[in-house]
Design an enzyme around this catalytic site. Structure first.
Site, short mmCIF file in Angstrom:
data_model
loop_
_atom_site.label_atom_id
_atom_site.label_comp_id
_atom_site.label_asym_id
_atom_site.label_seq_id
_atom_site.Cartn_x
_atom_site.Cartn_y
_atom_site.Cartn_z
N GLU A 38 61.47 14.35 23.97
CA GLU A 38 62.57 15.25 23.58
C GLU A 38 62.45 15.73 22.14
O GLU A 38 62.88 16.84 21.81
CB GLU A 38 63.93 14.56 23.77
CG GLU A 38 64.35 14.41 25.23
CD GLU A 38 63.91 13.09 25.84
OE1 GLU A 38 63.08 12.38 25.21
OE2 GLU A 38 64.39 12.76 26.94
N PHE A 62 75.84 3.57 31.57
CA PHE A 62 74.39 3.69 31.50
C PHE A 62 74.02 5.02 30.83
O PHE A 62 74.55 6.06 31.17
CB PHE A 62 73.80 3.63 32.91
CG PHE A 62 72.31 3.85 32.93
CD1 PHE A 62 71.46 2.94 32.32
CD2 PHE A 62 71.77 4.96 33.54
CE1 PHE A 62 70.08 3.15 32.33
CE2 PHE A 62 70.40 5.17 33.56
CZ PHE A 62 69.55 4.26 32.94
N GLN A 63 73.13 4.96 29.88
CA GLN A 63 72.66 6.12 29.12
C GLN A 63 73.81 6.87 28.44
O GLN A 63 73.79 8.09 28.34
CB GLN A 63 71.82 7.06 30.00
CG GLN A 63 70.51 6.41 30.42
CD GLN A 63 69.47 7.39 30.94
OE1 GLN A 63 69.79 8.39 31.56
NE2 GLN A 63 68.20 7.08 30.68
N LYS A 79 78.66 15.18 32.87
CA LYS A 79 78.14 15.49 34.22
C LYS A 79 79.24 16.01 35.15
O LYS A 79 78.99 16.91 35.95
CB LYS A 79 77.51 14.23 34.80
CG LYS A 79 76.61 14.50 35.99
CD LYS A 79 75.85 13.25 36.38
CE LYS A 79 74.89 13.52 37.53
NZ LYS A 79 74.12 12.32 37.88
N MET A 120 49.08 11.69 1.26
CA MET A 120 50.06 11.84 0.19
C MET A 120 50.57 10.48 -0.28
O MET A 120 50.81 10.26 -1.46
CB MET A 120 51.23 12.72 0.66
CG MET A 120 52.14 13.18 -0.45
SD MET A 120 51.27 14.07 -1.77
CE MET A 120 51.42 15.76 -1.19
#
Lengths: 157, 565
Positions: B51, B113-114, B163, B478
């Site tokens: 993502e 969940f999630q 949802k 760096m």
């Protein structure tokens, strides 16, 4: 300031202060006569540059409708305090007198306690607390300052 | 039309003119993915492999086109994986819309969940965010999101989309307009202030333009170029601003700041009038704020009032869109009886040319090892300076900024503010999607590229012919440079062992891999790599491990306190 009366609006304001390292001394918020808006009074400390930045950053928040720095002009500042005192023996009379001097009202009484309601500027409430031996103070609850401009000027949309 | 929330989203995006959406499906976004399958006509979804890459790809698309980038992910880890990408876009003021699935409203707050508090997590790194609780509010919320993201100082907007709201139905009509009482971006700079600024410019003896990413974002490049040429003043651009004014123009004295040129930083230090446009006085630019431009009067043009006098107090603030303000300045100059006098700045230019003759970007080319600077220069030659160049973060990013001469805006795409490693490859995918026929390359290092290496797979799936130019020195360069300068050469954790064979890795993903380790053959091999127009090519260039980025202003030092070699 006037903010949208929506969940999350207050946390955006509070989050801005913590994220940018500004300090909130007091904060009070409630819906206005227009239910889509909340009026929020916030007390903070800073020099002129810091206050200017705070106002600019507040204005950047989408949920903030209008911001004004009340200390720029004449204004009225009030805070509400409810303070519960242990009041037995001689102190029952003493606290009535003291509340009277500060123009407080005793709003609840039991055999051993008084609850005093007091309205005024923050410093006045501080002075009342300072006048009482801490051993007698059972509980204090303060609203934080609310403010409004003097005269005909208004914070409106 | 009666549609589900998921369908409304797809229809809205098409009505809004969105053509690409980057994302990754998951439980709480399934109704949207289903609607994508059934209802999308022109909208193309690009399936990334992580993502974070979806957000960077949409970001690259936005930076190169000026249109908002759109991302779709699921709840929980889908949303948290976007956080780095959102913060990257926020810091650089990039217009983006991130749609995150959320558990059903009835389960919010129950540790489902999630489930994560996406609105809470993203609040400090977005311009604004929304939780859509009622499907009836969806279309107007989406319209608000696009309006907020793309106007004023742009930025990312998150829409958290539960949802059950995706499944609920409502009447849909595309909202043509939206107005917000609490959000009124400035559309015009103050004319009186603009006039004062022009007067100050005309009386300047040691002027300098200091311009930033705001000129690119605000499409002010054309007006800026006109103004600078009309006045004949020197111009220095920030890392984010490169390309807004052509770097090959003699008036350009290079980038300023920590790794800016000697002439740019000294000119900043000694100027009498500083004209800052769309730049925000970042600490990497100013160095020690106490020592910043000690003799200058400062004009500052910015769309965001909060950027003005934030770090440095300015004399003439102008809040407004750069394009409009610059236009008005140009018009004012044309009308003015008093025209810019070249002799006013003659002595100043003589001084600058003296500084410029130091040639602070020169480097040694005699050795047998490839110098990273030489590699970037060769890439510039091979691509005729006309590529879209994305970058990651580190030495390679600075070499790219210093040695790839950017003459056009929106061609240099890098994470300037947040400094996000892993940005370059996915950003290049977004650019290539927007410009399928253009040369898009990513100048990266072996450290950064591994932070989103999985996207090689996405590039194959969508046939994206990005060219990776990996300046591979086996060090987090760096970090190594700072350790050499400031930590007594204790190279703690900056040496990377057990690197993959990037040529084989590219081949395993179905691409072409080329290794270049000889300065003599570099140019020829690069020609061959870039000739593969329709293939993704991973060019692994083995470079000198000891090379540092110069000049350098150490953190906390003044602009006149540069390390040159």
């Amino acid at each position: 300031m006037l903010i949208e009366n929506e969940s999350g609006a207050l946390s955006r304001v509070a989050g801005l202060f913590s994220a940018r390292g500004y300090n909130i001394q007091a904060l009070t918020v409630a819906p206005t006569e227009d239910e889509s808006l909340s009026r929020l009074t916030l007390v903070t400390l800073g020099n002129a540059h810091q206050i200017e930045q705070i106002v600019k950053h507040l204005n950047r928040l989408i949920d903030v409708v209008k911001v004004v720095d009340l200390t720029e002009g004449a204004h009225i500042e009030r805070e509400l305090m409810l303070i519960k005192l242990s009041a037995v023996g001689n102190y029952r009379d003493e606290f009535v007198r003291l509340a009277d001097i500060f123009r407080g009202t005793i709003v609840d009484v039991t055999a051993t306690t008084y609850t005093v309601q007091m309205i005024g500027e923050t410093q006045k409430l501080d002075a009342f607390i300072a006048a009482i031996d801490p051993a007698f103070i059972l509980e204090t609850v303060r609203s934080g300052a609310m403010g409004i401009m003097r005269g005909e000027k208004c914070l409106q949309i | 039309m009666e549609l589900t929330g998921a369908q409304i989203l797809i229809h809205f995006l098409e009505d809004e003119g969105v053509e690409h959406i980057w994302g990754y499906p998951g439980g709480a976004a399934l109704p949207i993915y289903d609607a994508l399958d059934t209802d999308a006509k022109k909208l193309q979804h690009i399936l990334v492999r992580h993502e974070q890459a979806a957000v960077h790809a949409a970001d690259g698309f936005a930076r190169s086109t000026g249109k908002p980038g759109v991302v779709l992910v699921t709840s929980g880890p889908g949303a948290t994986n976007t956080v780095t990408g959102i913060a990257t876009a926020y810091t650089d003021s990039i217009p983006m819309i991130i749609i995150t699935g959320q558990v059903p409203t009835s389960m919010i707050g129950l540790d489902a969940f999630q489930e994560v508090d996406t609105v809470g997590i993203t609040r400090p790194i977005v311009k604004h965010n929304f939780l859509v609780k009622d499907v009836k509010d969806l279309a107007i919320t989406l319209k608000k999101a696009f309006y907020i993201a793309t106007t004023g100082r742009p930025g990312p907007v998150v829409i958290d989309f539960p949802k059950d709201v995706q499944n609920a139905t409502s009447h849909y009509e595309y909202p043509q307009e939206v107005a917000l009482r609490s959000y009124l971006p400035v559309v015009k700079g103050h004319s009186g202030q603009i006039r004062k600024a022009v007067e100050m410019m005309l009386s300047a003896e040691r002027p300098i333009f200091y311009t930033g990413g705001g000129v690119v974002l605000g499409d002010g490049s054309e007006e800026l170029t006109k103004l600078v040429r009309k006045l004949g003043f020197p111009i220095t651009q920030t890392l984010m601003g490169l390309g807004a004014f052509p770097a090959s123009d003699p008036l350009s004295i290079g980038m300023l700041g920590m790794h800016g040129t000697y002439e740019a930083n000294l000119a900043m230090h000694h100027c009498d009038v500083l004209i800052a446009i769309g730049s925000r006085f970042d600490d990497r630019v100013t160095g020690n704020i106490e020592k910043f431009c000690p003799t200058a009067k400062i004009i500052h043009v910015d769309i965001d009032p909060a950027s003005i006098s934030k770090n440095v107090v300015v004399d003439i603030p102008i809040v407004g869109p750069v394009q409009q303000v610059l236009q008005e300045m140009n018009a004012l100059l044309d009308k003015q009886a008093q025209q810019p006098q070249a002799e006013n700045t003659q002595a100043w230019w003589a001084q600058i040319e003296e500084w410029r003759s130091m040639d602070c970007l020169k480097f040694d080319t005699s050795g047998t090892k490839i110098k990273p600077q030489a590699a970037v220069k060769a890439v510039w030659e091979v691509t005729k300076g006309d590529a879209y160049v994305t970058s990651d973060v580190g030495q390679h990013q600075m070499f790219a900024a210093q040695y790839y001469t950017f003459d056009k805006p929106r061609r240099w795409i890098n994470s300037g503010g947040l400094g996000t490693m892993g940005f370059g490859l996915p950003a290049a995918m977004g650019v290539q999607m927007a410009f399928p026929d253009a040369t898009v390359l990513c100048i990266t290092g072996e450290g950064s590229i591994q932070m989103n290496i999985q996207e090689l797979s996405t590039c194959l799936q969508y046939g994206l012919p990005v060219k990776i130019v990996c300046l591979n020195n086996g060090f987090l360069g760096m970090v190594r440079q700072w350790q050499e300068f400031f930590y007594d050469r204790r190279y703690s954790m900056s040496y990377m062992d057990s690197l993959p064979d990037f040529v084989k890795l590219a081949e395993a993903y179905g691409h072409v891999g080329i290794r270049i380790d000889n300065p003599a053959t570099m140019k020829q091999q690069l020609e061959e790599a870039f000739a593969l127009k329709d293939r993704f090519v991973f060019i692994d260039i083995i470079t000198d491990q000891q090379e540092n980025v110069y000049p350098m202003i150490p953190a906390g030092a003044g602009q006149n306190e540069m390390i040159l070699v």
